[in-house]
Scaffold this motif. Structure first.
Motif, short mmCIF file in Angstrom:
data_model
loop_
_atom_site.label_atom_id
_atom_site.label_comp_id
_atom_site.label_asym_id
_atom_site.label_seq_id
_atom_site.Cartn_x
_atom_site.Cartn_y
_atom_site.Cartn_z
N LEU A 1 -35.05 12.51 -23.32
CA LEU A 1 -33.75 13.17 -23.23
C LEU A 1 -33.20 13.22 -21.81
O LEU A 1 -31.99 13.27 -21.61
CB LEU A 1 -33.86 14.60 -23.78
N SER A 2 -34.08 13.21 -20.82
CA SER A 2 -33.62 13.34 -19.43
C SER A 2 -33.17 12.01 -18.84
O SER A 2 -32.56 11.97 -17.77
CB SER A 2 -34.74 13.92 -18.57
N ARG A 3 -33.46 10.91 -19.53
CA ARG A 3 -33.05 9.60 -19.01
C ARG A 3 -31.58 9.33 -19.33
O ARG A 3 -31.07 9.75 -20.37
CB ARG A 3 -33.89 8.48 -19.62
N LYS A 4 -30.96 8.56 -18.47
CA LYS A 4 -29.60 8.12 -18.76
C LYS A 4 -29.65 7.04 -19.83
O LYS A 4 -30.51 6.17 -19.80
CB LYS A 4 -28.92 7.56 -17.50
N SER A 5 -28.74 7.14 -20.79
CA SER A 5 -28.73 6.14 -21.87
C SER A 5 -28.08 4.83 -21.39
O SER A 5 -27.43 4.79 -20.36
CB SER A 5 -27.94 6.69 -23.06
#
Length: 229
Positions: A225-229
């Motif tokens: 969830l914390s990663r940029k998509s």
């Protein structure tokens, strides 16, 4: 520069609720800190400035930060983020309440206050959070007796007015990537609200302190969830 995960526990409990996830993150090569908020009610209201100060004291001097908040710590995320400035690159609400876009918010809804009033002692101080519930409910949430004892032992006894004091919500706090991790009821509505806001939403099925039951699964979700998509 390495990103640090800042795991913020609800002031109703203590830092042990995030300890296992912090250890899991560190085993995987990530930096993690768990600020201790158990003393934020000392000295009376307002309480939110002490929450911000406790988090600021715990984070490293520089580098990007991912804020992860649990339960009613969600209400403090906007003022925490403002206190940390542009270093915050992502925010994850883990079975946590989501504040409005701006204005003021309280940590308890009006409909919940009669329950709290009945629990409070003559000096307006509440029992420890795990003492609010039947023992079998606490055991179901924290099946490991060692963990259950550790969590119960560090809980503060909060004053009733902790739940009635307004917390400012600065506009624009949600300009960074925000996402929602939820475990199950009663946070279904929170997950729906996150989805309405267009945030990524992931479920790891469990009860409200599931990060202590399945820290590896929760860590997997936080990293995703914390990663940029």
């Amino acid at each position: 520069m390495q990103t640090t995960f800042v795991l913020v526990h609800s002031p109703s409990v203590g830092p042990a609720t995030w300890a296992a996830v912090a250890e899991s993150l560190e085993r995987r090569g990530h930096a993690a800190v768990v600020p201790d908020l158990t003393g934020v009610s000392a000295g009376g209201a307002p309480y939110w400035p002490r929450v911000v100060a406790a988090v600021r004291a715990a984070v490293p001097a520089d580098g990007p930060l991912v804020l992860v908040v649990h339960s009613n710590a969600g209400f403090f995320l906007p003022v925490i983020k403002e206190g940390l400035g542009e270093r915050v690159v992502a925010c994850v609400f883990a079975d946590a309440h989501i504040p409005p876009g701006e204005g003021l918010v309280k940590t308890a809804e009006e409909s919940f206050l009669p329950f709290l009033h009945d629990l409070a002692g003559p000096e307006g101080v509440l029992p420890r959070w795990t003492d609010w519930w039947d023992e079998e409910d606490v055991v179901a949430m924290l099946p490991d007796p060692v963990v259950r004892i550790r969590v119960a032992a560090e809980q503060p006894r909060l004053p009733l007015d902790y739940y009635t004091q307004p917390i400012p919500v600065p506009a624009g706090w949600d300009a960074v990537r925000c996402s929602c991790l939820w475990y199950g009821p009663p946070y279904d509505g929170v997950a729906e609200e996150a989805a309405r806001r267009g945030w990524p939403v992931t479920r790891v099925p469990g009860m409200h302190l599931h990060q202590l039951v399945d820290p590896e699964g929760v860590t997997d979700a936080l990293l995703k969830l914390s990663r940029k998509s």
